[in-house]
Design a protein around this motif. Structure first.
Motif, PDB file in Angstrom:
ATOM      1  N   LEU A 158      45.160  15.130 -16.925  1.00  0.00           N
ATOM      2  CA  LEU A 158      44.270  15.946 -16.109  1.00  0.00           C
ATOM      3  C   LEU A 158      42.880  15.845 -16.723  1.00  0.00           C
ATOM      4  O   LEU A 158      42.712  16.118 -17.907  1.00  0.00           O
ATOM      5  CB  LEU A 158      44.782  17.391 -16.173  1.00  0.00           C
ATOM      6  CG  LEU A 158      44.224  18.411 -15.225  1.00  0.00           C
ATOM      7  CD1 LEU A 158      44.606  18.063 -13.807  1.00  0.00           C
ATOM      8  CD2 LEU A 158      44.808  19.783 -15.587  1.00  0.00           C
ATOM      9  N   VAL A 208      47.529  22.034 -12.565  1.00  0.00           N
ATOM     10  CA  VAL A 208      47.242  21.077 -11.484  1.00  0.00           C
ATOM     11  C   VAL A 208      47.177  21.796 -10.156  1.00  0.00           C
ATOM     12  O   VAL A 208      46.270  21.574  -9.342  1.00  0.00           O
ATOM     13  CB  VAL A 208      48.321  19.979 -11.435  1.00  0.00           C
ATOM     14  CG1 VAL A 208      48.128  19.111 -10.211  1.00  0.00           C
ATOM     15  CG2 VAL A 208      48.269  19.132 -12.685  1.00  0.00           C
ATOM     16  N   ILE A 259      42.914  16.284 -20.692  1.00  0.00           N
ATOM     17  CA  ILE A 259      44.119  16.963 -21.183  1.00  0.00           C
ATOM     18  C   ILE A 259      45.298  16.075 -20.834  1.00  0.00           C
ATOM     19  O   ILE A 259      45.374  15.559 -19.707  1.00  0.00           O
ATOM     20  CB  ILE A 259      44.308  18.332 -20.491  1.00  0.00           C
ATOM     21  CG1 ILE A 259      43.049  19.185 -20.642  1.00  0.00           C
ATOM     22  CG2 ILE A 259      45.522  19.065 -21.033  1.00  0.00           C
ATOM     23  CD1 ILE A 259      43.041  20.399 -19.735  1.00  0.00           C
ATOM     24  N   ILE A 289      38.085  16.679 -10.459  1.00  0.00           N
ATOM     25  CA  ILE A 289      39.276  16.563 -11.306  1.00  0.00           C
ATOM     26  C   ILE A 289      39.992  15.266 -10.960  1.00  0.00           C
ATOM     27  O   ILE A 289      40.186  14.940  -9.778  1.00  0.00           O
ATOM     28  CB  ILE A 289      40.246  17.742 -11.053  1.00  0.00           C
ATOM     29  CG1 ILE A 289      39.603  19.053 -11.481  1.00  0.00           C
ATOM     30  CG2 ILE A 289      41.553  17.537 -11.818  1.00  0.00           C
ATOM     31  CD1 ILE A 289      40.370  20.263 -11.035  1.00  0.00           C
ATOM     32  N   ALA A 338      44.033  23.741  -9.895  1.00  0.00           N
ATOM     33  CA  ALA A 338      42.888  22.845  -9.647  1.00  0.00           C
ATOM     34  C   ALA A 338      42.823  22.462  -8.185  1.00  0.00           C
ATOM     35  O   ALA A 338      41.749  22.329  -7.603  1.00  0.00           O
ATOM     36  CB  ALA A 338      43.009  21.603 -10.511  1.00  0.00           C
ATOM     37  N   LEU A 350      51.626  13.717 -17.889  1.00  0.00           N
ATOM     38  CA  LEU A 350      50.658  14.363 -17.004  1.00  0.00           C
ATOM     39  C   LEU A 350      49.280  14.206 -17.629  1.00  0.00           C
ATOM     40  O   LEU A 350      49.091  14.478 -18.809  1.00  0.00           O
ATOM     41  CB  LEU A 350      50.989  15.850 -16.869  1.00  0.00           C
ATOM     42  CG  LEU A 350      49.934  16.706 -16.170  1.00  0.00           C
ATOM     43  CD1 LEU A 350      49.825  16.346 -14.701  1.00  0.00           C
ATOM     44  CD2 LEU A 350      50.264  18.178 -16.316  1.00  0.00           C
ATOM     45  N   PHE A 376      51.295  23.052 -17.366  1.00  0.00           N
ATOM     46  CA  PHE A 376      50.399  22.026 -16.830  1.00  0.00           C
ATOM     47  C   PHE A 376      50.576  21.781 -15.350  1.00  0.00           C
ATOM     48  O   PHE A 376      49.603  21.487 -14.662  1.00  0.00           O
ATOM     49  CB  PHE A 376      50.538  20.734 -17.639  1.00  0.00           C
ATOM     50  CG  PHE A 376      49.743  20.822 -18.883  1.00  0.00           C
ATOM     51  CD1 PHE A 376      48.370  20.710 -18.848  1.00  0.00           C
ATOM     52  CD2 PHE A 376      50.355  21.123 -20.082  1.00  0.00           C
ATOM     53  CE1 PHE A 376      47.623  20.844 -19.990  1.00  0.00           C
ATOM     54  CE2 PHE A 376      49.607  21.269 -21.225  1.00  0.00           C
ATOM     55  CZ  PHE A 376      48.229  21.130 -21.191  1.00  0.00           C
ATOM     56  N   SER A 433      43.595  13.573 -11.737  1.00  0.00           N
ATOM     57  CA  SER A 433      44.890  13.923 -12.322  1.00  0.00           C
ATOM     58  C   SER A 433      45.913  12.855 -11.986  1.00  0.00           C
ATOM     59  O   SER A 433      45.820  12.182 -10.952  1.00  0.00           O
ATOM     60  CB  SER A 433      45.369  15.273 -11.794  1.00  0.00           C
ATOM     61  OG  SER A 433      45.529  15.226 -10.408  1.00  0.00           O
ATOM     62  N   LEU A 475      50.274  11.957 -12.555  1.00  0.00           N
ATOM     63  CA  LEU A 475      51.587  12.424 -12.944  1.00  0.00           C
ATOM     64  C   LEU A 475      52.496  11.209 -12.922  1.00  0.00           C
ATOM     65  O   LEU A 475      52.582  10.517 -11.904  1.00  0.00           O
ATOM     66  CB  LEU A 475      52.031  13.448 -11.892  1.00  0.00           C
ATOM     67  CG  LEU A 475      53.167  14.393 -12.171  1.00  0.00           C
ATOM     68  CD1 LEU A 475      52.847  15.310 -13.333  1.00  0.00           C
ATOM     69  CD2 LEU A 475      53.410  15.223 -10.909  1.00  0.00           C
TER      70      LEU A 475
END
Lengths: 362, 665
Positions: free
Chosen positions: B485, A14, B470, B519, A17, B483, A10, B521, B523
């Motif tokens: 995403l 990232v 995800i 996207i 992406a 995480l 993952f 995301s 973390l």
């Protein structure tokens, strides 16, 4: 150990992406440079209100290329918020009146370098120069600002009964000023006594004035904004500037008409203006009226036909008619050169809300 | 000056009470967020409890969102207008709820995020994209739900507190003074809460005026503001069940606020001085009644959202009385009735049916141009949400929504999603999802009825969105890692844009289509040990957003819309030393360069990227029933010059010192 593989997988996702091609990143853009032409057209772009993005564009007729934002590129600061009008002084200096910034920028017309800034104006609109002094109208302040063109100091105010918009010189010692905002007066101002010496009542909201070859002053009165309690039929007025008497009036058809942007082409003795209307779409466009006609025209010289939304007109020093189209008022508009036979010879994209064209030859 | 003395007196008196002790733990004010019946939506919902919000005490919702979320925050400066958008949509495509009622202005369709102080929020959740359908249709970008309620009080739990009196006093740069006082009491069947807050600042920070020929350090003028408000909560439970849960509960929440502010001028500020002011008086009331019988839960919410705005602009012309350029009054009232029925059957099926009805009325008048309008709009929504867990690893959701607001027009909206957990273990899990949705947004009252120019023939804006959420979570000795995403694709058709018309005034029309592909995301990592707790979070957003033609084909590749950065990053790091009672936080905000003019072929104007660093340090202590905290915050640590909106300056390095004390019994 296997569980860490998922984590690694993952993290890789990232990173992948983040590596998407992003040729749209604004920081990739670079600045243009300065230009120096023999003949060129300077386009003043008003910019959007409260965006501080007024600009100057330059059109090179030889290469047919347009340089945008030449002022900011040269000087590293913006021209200001709503460039209202411009004029060339002493063949080399461009005075740009920047309305919502309350200033006038003085620019070297060859290099675009800022020579100076007149600050502290209220809401300046138009400027004329007489005997080394600049007189500036204002949409808020009931006065004309007086500027020493050598020192760029604000040296005085000529008090007026109302605010004024378009101003034109009359001889060496007088100014004729149209009081546009919710008013219907044209004033004659004596510069020696700094007072209004004469006035004439016209229809509401005289929005533009031009002299013809015979010395008559033509004043276009829009009749008031839509919904104004004083809204009336627009008229075009032929005025004798000497005694401020009305020679003739040319009424428009109805209160649905919104004529504005009167210009005069001395080379073909025609008046031009833009018609806005709440009536039929086919009435929209640029109108032409020959000096000497007995009535305002009823059909457009250049119809918009849904293809244009004409915003302002300019006549350059060679008697060529230019029209600007502000488009959506937030992205760059277009400038069109219009032939005497009403065809559009060329069009090019300028800056945001282009509003005036000026030819400069060195 | 009088106000300053009040703050000082308050601060001093609190200090006298709060003598230092060697024990800790004020910050963790427990907040138990209401269990959602639609847990799958939670995947794309970010929730924040009072502990997270407490880190932003004394700040506004705008400041919170720019530091914590994927949202694009456009701010005209401290105390000035601030709007929020998600996934390349417009600010009016973000819905803001307070205690279950929509508080967007029906006139402009948005809310000024700088007008909402963190004081009035106990919990917050952000739902981007399709997940916003949880609260109904309309939020094409996303929705934000704020809760202001009686938190953590429980009369029946002996270990729980049933009386809390709290106070916060804060002083900061640029004359900022703020404070709030709150009182909460839990009784057998009745819980009560009352809070007042007050905030003011000169807001006269220095900035580099780069719009001048020779840049100079200037001081922001005409930027003072005063904000004060009152919130009240009553929770009544006439019938309760032995385990302490209530069979039926009635909640009443009231929030009144007055926000008076000057509007600072645009750079370079060379012309005549302006006196530009805006005052907003807002009143929000939410009444909620819930009743549970067997497996059915009924919930009825009545809401009122009203605001009156007085805006004026005067030019202070020398030797002339102030020139009135603009004097506008507007007010709106929105009344809402929501009914919700929820049930769970056979443990794997969840069903929720919502019926929402609202009427919005508004008036606007501008004195100088004699323009005014008076408008009203009805909206009805019927929504059904069904969740089915096929197995422990596969869950599905289906939401159908019918919305009616224009005569004869009914919009069908909905989402469908499936979530699969290919890996599910005690300490780690991987979830893959697919969500498809259709949403619609109604034109605002200004769009429809503004005089002149309002266009009653406007069509509803419609969006299609697909997202592939995800997530991966992992725990190991003292560590937690997560995480998330979410790649997404969305398209909005019939986007409403105001354009000039042949009448020489502006008119809205459905002119364009906008496509966003991006996207989101995040973390997160947390480490907990006896003498050291630490957490870090990074949020990265990549959002290419382009205008497309009506037939859907791109006009030009990567014509990024203005003010939407391609790249946005927030990083925060926090550590807590229990034995020292100290808490430290560092925050970083990166905003990529943004175009500031409309897309076109040619060179475009760009607003520079910027990175802002903030730090804060707090010390907590407890003595008997008193829990106290002193906090020191430095914003824009490196004193960066930056602008969120072009030619609107933002403050450089600035400081805040706050003191908070709670009396708990």
């Amino acid at each position: 150990m296997t569980k860490f593989k998922y984590l690694l997988f993952f993290l890789t996702l990232v990173l992948a992406a983040s590596c998407v091609k992003d040729n749209g990143d604004p920081s990739d853009d670079n600045n243009g440079g300065e230009t120096d032409y023999t003949d060129k057209y300077i386009i003043m772009n008003e910019g959007a209100f409260s965006a501080n993005n007024a600009s100057l564009s330059v059109y090179n007729p030889e290469t047919e290329e347009v340089e945008t934002n030449v002022f900011k590129d040269k000087n590293n600061y913006p021209l200001g918020d709503i460039a209202q009008s411009m004029s060339i002084v002493n063949d080399s200096l461009l005075w740009v009146v920047v309305n919502n910034s309350g200033k006038i920028e003085i620019v070297n017309v060859n290099t675009y370098e800022a020579i100076g800034t007149v600050e502290g104006l209220t809401s300046p609109r138009f400027m004329i120069s007489i005997n080394g002094k600049a007189y500036v109208s204002d949409i808020v302040s009931k006065s004309l600002s007086v500027i020493d063109m050598e020192t760029l100091d604000l040296i005085g105010q000529v008090p007026l009964p109302n605010t004024v918009e378009h101003i034109v010189p009359h001889g060496e010692n007088e100014i004729i000023a149209a009081s546009w905002v919710s008013n219907n007066m044209v004033y004659k101002i004596d510069l020696s006594s700094q007072s209004v010496t004469d006035s004439t009542e016209l229809a509401y909201e005289p929005n533009s004035m031009v002299y013809d070859n015979n010395g008559y002053l033509w004043v276009l009165c829009g009749g008031g904004y839509a919904g104004a309690p004083f809204r009336e039929n627009p008229i075009l007025v032929k005025l004798n500037p000497g005694d401020m008497t009305i020679e003739s009036t040319y009424p428009f058809h109805s209160t649905d008409s919104y004529p504005s942007e009167l210009v005069y082409n001395a080379s073909d003795n025609n008046l031009y203006f833009i018609m806005g209307t709440v009536g039929a779409d086919e009435d929209l466009g640029i109108y032409r009226m020959r000096v000497g006609d007995t009535a305002v025209p009823t059909s457009p010289f250049v119809a918009e036909n849904g293809q244009h939304a004409f915003y302002k007109l300019s006549i350059d020093s060679e008697g060529v008619l230019w029209a600007t189209d502000a488009g959506d008022f937030s992205s760059p508009g277009t400038v069109s050169k219009i032939n005497p036979d009403a065809t559009i010879e060329l069009s090019f994209t300028a800056g945001i809300v282009p509003s005036a064209v000026l030819k400069y030859s060195r | 000056m009088k106000i300053t003395w009040v703050y000082l007196l308050f601060f001093t008196s609190l200090c006298l009470h709060a003598q230092v002790s060697d024990t800790i733990d004020i910050p963790a004010v427990e907040y138990r967020y209401r269990q959602e019946l639609v847990p799958l939506f939670q995947h794309q919902t970010r929730t924040y409890d009072s502990t997270a919000l407490n880190l932003y005490s004394g700040q506004t919702l705008s400041q919170f969102l720019r530091g914590e979320s994927h949202a694009v925050v456009k701010s005209y400066g401290p105390s000035s207008l601030s709007t929020v958008s998600f996934r390349g949509k417009a600010p009016s495509h973000t819905d803001l709820y307070w205690n279950g009622i929509l508080i967007n202005s029906p006139l402009v369709g948005q809310v000024d995020m700088n007008s909402i102080p963190i004081y009035v929020i106990n919990a917050l959740s952000i739902r981007a994209g399709n997940s916003s359908m949880q609260t109904g249709s309309g939020a094409l970008g996303g929705s934000i739900a704020l809760q202001n309620n009686l938190q953590g009080l429980d009369y029946f739990n002996e270990k729980s507190e049933n009386l809390r009196i709290s106070g916060l006093a804060e002083v900061g740069s640029y004359g900022k003074r703020s404070g709030n006082l709150s009182y909460q009491r839990a009784l057998r069947k009745l819980n009560l809460g009352l809070a007042v807050y007050h905030e003011k600042a000169e807001n006269d920070f220095e900035y580099l005026n780069t719009a001048k020929r020779i840049p100079t350090m200037d001081r922001q003028s005409n930027a003072e503001y005063v904000k004060w408000g009152v919130t009240g909560n009553v929770s009544f439970s006439p019938d309760f069940i032995r385990d302490g849960t209530y069979k039926d509960t009635m909640n009443l929440a009231i929030w009144y606020q007055k926000f008076s502010r000057q509007v600072p001028p645009l750079m370079p500020d060379l012309g005549v001085k302006r006196d530009e002011n805006q005052t907003d008086n807002s009143l929000r009331i939410a009444v909620d009644y819930s009743f549970r019988k067997k497996k059915l839960t009924h919930e009825l919410t009545l809401g009122l959202n009203a605001e009156k705005t007085d805006y004026s602009l005067y030019f202070l012309v020398p030797n002339q009385r102030p020139y009135e350029q603009f004097k506008a009054l507007s007010d709106y009232t929105s009344a809402q009735v929501n009914y919700s029925l929820k049930t769970v059957f056979k443990y794997r099926h969840h069903l929720m049916v919502d019926f929402r009805n609202s009427v919005q009325s508004a008036r606007y008048s501008e004195r100088r141009s004699s323009t005014d309008f008076d408008a009203r709009k009805w909206t009805s929504q019927l929504q059904a949400s069904y969740l089915y867990s096929i197995s422990q690893r596969v869950h599905t959701e289906l939401v159908g929504n019918l919305t009616s607001h224009l005569p004869g027009e009914i919009q069908a909206n909905g989402t469908a999603g499936i979530f699969y957990q290919p890996i599910k273990a005690e300490t780690y899990a991987l979830t893959l999802g697919l969500e498809l949705g259709r949403n619609s947004h109604q034109p605002t009252l200004n769009d429809l009825y503004w005089e002149p120019g309002g266009n009653p023939d406007l069509k509803t804006e419609k969006s299609l969105e697909m997202s592939l959420p995800i997530s991966y979570s992992h725990e190991w000795t003292g560590n937690e890692f997560e995480l998330k995403l979410t790649p997404y694709y969305s398209q909005v058709r019939d986007w409403i844009l105001w354009k000039p018309t042949k009448y020489r005034f502006w008119e809205p029309s459905n002119v364009r289509s906008v496509t966003s592909t991006g996207i989101e995301s995040s973390l997160g990592w947390r480490y907990i040990a006896e003498r050291f707790n630490s957490s870090a979070q990074a949020t990265y957003t990549f959002s290419p957003t382009v205008e497309t033609t009506f037939d859907g084909s791109l006009q030009i590749e990567y014509m990024q819309l203005p003010y939407i950065p391609l790249h946005q990053l927030q990083v925060s790091y926090q550590f807590y030393l229990p034995h020292l009672n100290m808490d430290f936080m560092y925050g970083l905000r990166f905003n990529g360069a943004r175009y500031i003019d409309a897309p076109f072929i040619g060179r475009r104007e760009v607003l520079d990227k910027y990175t802002i660093h903030d730090i804060q340090l707090s010390y907590n202590w407890k003595q008997e029933n008193y829990r106290s905290r002193i906090l020191f915050r430095v914003e824009n640590l490196l004193n960066s010059e930056y602008q969120s909106i072009q030619w609107r300056p933002m403050p450089g390095r600035n400081y805040t010192l706050s003191f908070q004390i709670n009396f708990i019994k």
